[in-house]
Structures are given as structure tokens and as C-alpha cells.
Scaffold this active site. Sequence first.
Site, PDB file in Angstrom:
ATOM      1  N   TYR A 178       0.888  -1.171   0.000  1.00 29.67           N
ATOM      2  CA  TYR A 178       0.000   0.000   0.000  1.00 29.67           C
ATOM      3  C   TYR A 178       0.925   1.220   0.000  1.00 29.67           C
ATOM      4  CZ  TYR A 178      -4.032  -2.979   0.999  1.00 29.67           C
ATOM      5  OH  TYR A 178      -5.024  -3.918   0.915  1.00 29.67           O
TER       6      TYR A 178
ATOM      7  N   PRO B 184     -12.265   0.073  -1.732  1.00 28.79           N
ATOM      8  CA  PRO B 184     -11.487  -1.179  -1.790  1.00 28.79           C
ATOM      9  C   PRO B 184     -10.222  -1.192  -0.934  1.00 28.79           C
ATOM     10  CG  PRO B 184     -11.172   0.088  -3.797  1.00 28.79           C
ATOM     11  CD  PRO B 184     -12.217   0.812  -3.009  1.00 28.79           C
TER      12      PRO B 184
ATOM     13  N   LYS C  41     -12.187  -5.166   2.261  1.00 32.32           N
ATOM     14  CA  LYS C  41     -13.209  -5.661   3.175  1.00 32.32           C
ATOM     15  C   LYS C  41     -14.488  -6.160   2.493  1.00 32.32           C
ATOM     16  CE  LYS C  41     -11.429  -5.535   7.204  1.00 32.32           C
ATOM     17  NZ  LYS C  41     -10.556  -6.676   6.909  1.00 32.32           N
TER      18      LYS C  41
HETATM   19  C1  PHB Z   1      -6.696  -6.977  -5.105  1.00 26.41           C
HETATM   20  O1  PHB Z   1      -5.780  -7.800  -5.143  1.00 26.41           O
HETATM   21  O2  PHB Z   1      -7.477  -6.839  -6.052  1.00 26.41           O
HETATM   22  C2  PHB Z   1      -6.860  -6.106  -3.916  1.00 26.41           C
HETATM   23  C3  PHB Z   1      -6.083  -6.346  -2.798  1.00 26.41           C
HETATM   24  C4  PHB Z   1      -6.204  -5.529  -1.679  1.00 26.41           C
HETATM   25  C5  PHB Z   1      -7.088  -4.461  -1.706  1.00 26.41           C
HETATM   26  C6  PHB Z   1      -7.887  -4.235  -2.809  1.00 26.41           C
HETATM   27  C7  PHB Z   1      -7.764  -5.046  -3.937  1.00 26.41           C
HETATM   28  O3  PHB Z   1      -7.163  -3.656  -0.622  1.00 26.41           O
END
Ligand code: PHB
Length: 396
Positions: A207, A298, A302
Amino acid sequence: MSAREVTTTSVGIVGGGPAGLMLSHLLARRGIDSVVVDHRSRDEIEQTVRAGILEADSVRLLSETGVSERVLSEGDRHGGTYLAFGGELHHIDFQELAGASVWLYPQTEVFVDLADARAAAGADVRFGVGDTSVHDVTGERPSIRFTDADGSAHEIRCRYLVGADGSHSLCRHAIPPSEIRQYRKEYPFAWFGILCEAPKSAPELIYNHSDRGFALISQRTETTQRMYFQCDPDEDVDAWSDDRIWSELQARVGANGHELTEGPITGKSVLRFRSNVVEPMRYGNMVLAGDAAHTVPPTGAKGLNLALADVRVLAETLERALTDRDDDALDEYSRRALDRVWRSQHFSYWMTSMLHRPLAADEFDLRRQVAELHSVVRSTAGKTYLAEAYTGWPSG
Ligand code: PHB
């Protein structure tokens, strides 16, 4: 006019995504029959690219109730995640902080496992139906009407009706606005999502905060990767060549000393998002579950996990309602589910606002966000909150 073909069942479920199918599966384990209808074809649902992270309890629900062995054998266990900001990568160790892991296992695979398991059990699941509508939801015998692929009319008469039909939910729209409250939050940005053919760029998710905006580095398989970067909600996908996408992603993660392994981009889309909660999650003898009742941004992954947590509580509540002839048990479903929904709303909002570049951000806003991120990673309490929320609060 030909007559409607009537099927009688205990629970009629609108929506054959993970929430509807898992509910039907959990009810069957309790000896309760149900019928599931969905306007989409099975293929259409399988081809929708959705999120990829499962909480520990979601994995347990899939494996221990016999839906999926693949989640354990093919899913990728992540014992932590990275936060990238202020020029560095910081690791959050979920195992050490919360004694739990998450699994990277795409929602599409969860759907395939559930659809296969329901088919193998001979469950009544009807994909690709048209003209769906719900009736008498406050009465003793609510029903779902639809037409099948041949244009024949059908009616499912049930004791309880469940709307597990996604964020555009026709079930939710059938509730008079005066009977529910909706809480909404719009965000001034969206995610540009890509799929690419390349090896993994990191062993776990990253992230990534940067002055240019947020980016998320996720994975799918050893050879296919999923990545996102914050963009304008009206961003034009076609304005982004592969080169332009890679240079934007590299600039964002490069600010924190990371470099991505590039490869051909095989899918591009813009994902808009918002927070939404409906209260209560019950109207008469109809209840809502999953995205029909609530959506989250997203960041924090969750959405699917909340849907699965909803139906775990709902299966238990429906059994009680049917056995004790107690409609008011449905109120308890709404109360218990909403407790988790609001905690997840907060977590998703917090992750989103901490990591995304605010609209018209100035130097102060960006420095403050970096300080907030430092406050989290330098405090055991801060990191533990993130680890507990991300891996999922115990169901209770
Ligand atoms: C994803 O792999 O699509 C994904 C992973 C974590 C998130 C949102 C999407 O917070």
C-alpha cells in the site's frame, strides 16, 4: 398468457454471487432449502475481476464447511503487508501483531468454488434469469418472479427473502425509502486497475503513499499481477498506454525506493467507489446481505469478507426464525451484522483517507499523512489495530 411455474422453498435468494451462494450452502448444512436466482450468467460472473484478499475467518468458512480445498492449496498465505511512504517500505507483521494471516485468493475463484459446490450438491441455482421482481416482502409468503432463458414465467414462493444482489440491488430498491436510512460517502478519486503478465514485484501487498497519489501492488499468480493507482473518477482508460501506466506506477513506488517488474498489460479499467450503509438490513420478511446492504472503498479489501461475515450470521438467524417462527430474529441479524459493517466502514475510510492524495492537496496535507503513517508504524498499538482490522475481527 401461460401460467407461472411456482416453486416453494424456505428461503428465496436474489443474487448468485459469493454472498448468495455461501448463504444457500450454509442453510443446506442446517437442513434448510433455498432457491438462488441471478440475472447474470455463470460465465459473466466468472469473468468479473474483483478483489483478492480473504480474511482468516473467510478462509476458515470456505475450507471448514467443505466449499474449497483450493483456497488452502492454491491461495497464497500472507503473514503481513507493506506500507510504503516517506521514502521507505515498512512491514506490518500480521502474525506477530494479531496472530493471524490473510490469503490472496481472488473473488472469482471463491465464486467458482461455491458455484461448483452448489452444483455438486444439486442445489437450485438459476443463473441468467430475466425480469426479476420481488413481491409481498412484508407478508407471510414473499416471492420472487422472473422469466427463464426461454421466456417462461416463474415464481419462487418462500418464507423469507434475501437480497444478496449487489450494490445496485433491486431488493433494496423495493424498500420504501421511508423505511430505511442510507448513509453515503463519496470520494473524489477512483482506482485505475491493471492486470499484467509479469513476475511478482513483492512477496506481499504494498500500500503505497506518494505525492503523486496512492498505488497498490497486488498479485494474482506467479505470472499474473494486479496493480492499481489512484486516478480521477472520470479518467479515460484509452488515454493510458502501457508505457504511460508503467511510468506512473514506477514513479509512485520509486518515491519509496521500490521498483516494479514490468510486463505486457492485459486488462485496464477504472473502478469508482463509495461508502454506503443501509439501516436496518431488514424490511418485513426480507433481509439484505453483502453489497446490497453496504459497500466499502477497496482500500483494505473488506467487501467480500463483509459479505461472507453477513451470511454466516444470517444462516444462524434464519434457522432460528424458521424453527421458532420468530420473524423478529431478523432484527438481531441486522444488529449483529451492522456492528461489523460500521467497524469495517471506519477501517476502509481510514485506510483510504490516510493513503490517497486528497483533492487540492497542499504540502501540509501530504506531510500530515506521512506523520499519520509514521504514528501507526512506530506504535505497537497502531500497528496492532491495523493488523487486527485487516486480518478480520473474530466473529462473535
Ligand atoms: C486486489 O488484489 O485486487 C486487492 C487487494 C487488496 C485491496 C484491494 C484489492 O485492498
